[in-house]
Structures are given as structure tokens and as C-alpha cells.
Design a protein around this motif. Structure first.
Motif, PDB file in Angstrom:
ATOM      1  N   LYS A 132      36.590 -64.428  -7.680  1.00 27.02           N
ATOM      2  CA  LYS A 132      36.165 -64.543  -6.281  1.00 27.02           C
ATOM      3  C   LYS A 132      35.495 -63.278  -5.764  1.00 27.02           C
ATOM      4  N   ASP A 133      35.798 -62.121  -6.382  1.00 26.35           N
ATOM      5  CA  ASP A 133      35.120 -60.873  -6.009  1.00 26.35           C
ATOM      6  C   ASP A 133      35.099 -59.960  -7.230  1.00 26.35           C
TER       7      ASP A 133
ATOM      8  N   ASN B   2      31.391 -65.759  -6.897  1.00 23.46           N
ATOM      9  CA  ASN B   2      30.894 -65.612  -5.534  1.00 23.46           C
ATOM     10  C   ASN B   2      29.367 -65.519  -5.562  1.00 23.46           C
TER      11      ASN B   2
ATOM     12  N   GLU C 234      27.603 -62.226  -4.284  1.00 25.36           N
ATOM     13  CA  GLU C 234      27.994 -61.025  -5.021  1.00 25.36           C
ATOM     14  C   GLU C 234      27.503 -61.041  -6.464  1.00 25.36           C
TER      15      GLU C 234
ATOM     16  N   ASP D 297      29.509 -70.736  -7.627  1.00 26.15           N
ATOM     17  CA  ASP D 297      30.183 -70.577  -6.347  1.00 26.15           C
ATOM     18  C   ASP D 297      30.749 -71.904  -5.859  1.00 26.15           C
TER      19      ASP D 297
END
Length: 211
Positions: A42-43, A73, A76, A129
Motif C-alpha cells: 500500500k506504500d 498504490n 506512488e 491499485d
């Protein structure tokens, strides 16, 4: 001199990274240049990825198995790809789509290559995503259904003794940070591997649902 790196990611500690490692070995990536994270995509707040990022220099090459192993993501992933390939001047090869996703090929095409790279990257990053969002939705729906059926997923560690719960609260954050190995955590809790990973899965699913 170019250094070849490999980046491997699985989403949780009970998933096996063996398949990805085999691909890296087939590409001749040295063990010292392999970076493995067991963390959500997610990050980019992942310990091994941060080390890899600091180690990369201009002209280096990074292999990843699939774009979603880099991250899930949308914004990102695109930002990170451009940072590595354009700001650092290193290259990325996605083994799952090697014929298409090899930043060296785009680099050789100049401005047209950048345009094509941006379009392909945006498409695949968007798909990654969306898949992450679907996974989270399925988790929420599964937890909601379990609660309706009377399953107490919200308190997975309640079945432990008071002493075990105290150990869980103290050691769990250290285990997630990689400071304590899973086998040591199991020993401290005095539970079998199957029960340990079931507790982890339920506990983390509940935490995720409350975010």
C-alpha cells in the motif's frame, strides 16, 4: 560498474517468496543484492526497500517479478518508477512483462520512449491499485459476514491466557519490524505455527478493517 539488484515482496509473513527468489537466481542476482520485504504494497514504508533505494546508483539495474511487487498504490508506483529511472538513472526490469517493461528499452527511444513508458506504466499501475482496493473490500466484506455469523474476529487474541496476551502486546510490534523472528515469537507464546499464523491473520484483518 553496474550492480544488478533484485527486489522481492510478499504481503505477509506466512506467504512464500520462493518463486520470486528462483526468478532472481535465474537472472544471476547475487544473494547480497537481494532485498526481501514481507509487507503490504500500500506504500513504500518498507525496511528492505528503503535499503535498496539508498544503495541504487546511476547505471544499476533492478529486477522485480511483477509491477504489483513494487507496490499497489497507483500514484506512488509511478512516482517511484520515475525517481529510479529518471532521477537516479538506474533501470528496472519487470520479469512478468519483460518484453514490455524494461526501462532500458524506453531510455533508448528518447522522448518517444518516455511517452510510451508513461502510458504503459499508468495502465498497469492503475490495475495494481484497483486490485489492492478489491482485496481490502473483500476483507471488509468477509469480516462483516463473520461478525454476522457470530465469529469474534475482533478479539483473536482473547483465546490466549493473560500472560500470552501480555507477550503478544509486547512482542508483536517488534516481530513486525523484523526485530524478533517468528520462531522465537511462537516459543514465547508457546503456540504452534498453525495457530500463530491464524492469530496473526485474524488480528491484522481486524486492524485493517478499522482503518
Amino acid at each position: 560498474m553496474m550492480t544488478v539488484f533484485g527486489y522481492v515482496r510478499v504481503s505477509s509473513s506466512d506467504q512464500n517468496e520462493g518463486r520470486q527468489l528462483e526468478k532472481m537466481n535465474a537472472k544471476g542476482v547475487a544473494a547480497r543484492n537481494l532485498f526481501v520485504d514481507k509487507a503490504s504494497g500500500k506504500d513504500f514504508d518498507r525496511p528492505e526497500y528503503k535499503v535498496l533505494r539508498r544503495a541504487l546508483q546511476e547505471g544499476d539495474l533492478v529486477y522485480i517479478d511483477a509491477l504489483d511487487r513494487l507496490g499497489r498504490n497507483y500514484d506512488e508506483v509511478i512516482s517511484e518508477w520515475k525517481y529510479i529511472t529518471r532521477e537516479l538513472g538506474a533501470d528496472i526490469v519487470v520479469l512478468e512483462n519483460e518484453a514490455l517493461f524494461d526501462s532500458r528499452k524506453f531510455r533508448d527511444m528518447g522522448d518517444m520512449g518516455k511517452l510510451m513508458e508513461d502510458q504503459f506504466l499508468s495502465l498497469l499501475a492503475y490495475v495494481a491499485d484497483q486490485e489492492r482496493k478489491k482485496i481490502r473490500q473483500r476483507q471488509r466484506e468477509g469480516i462483516a459476514l463473520a461478525k454476522q455469523q457470530g465469529k469474534h474476529l475482533g478479539r483473536p487474541v482473547e483465546e490466549l491466557t493473560d500472560e500470552q496476551r501480555k507477550t503478544w502486546r509486547e512482542v508483536y510490534p517488534r516481530w513486525k519490524d523484523g526485530q524478533v523472528k517468528a520462531v522465537e515469537f511462537m516459543r514465547l507464546l508457546d503456540v504452534k505455527k498453525t495457530k500463530f499464523y491464524r492469530l496473526v491473520k485474524e488480528y491484522e484483518a481486524e486492524k485493517q478493517s478499522t482503518k
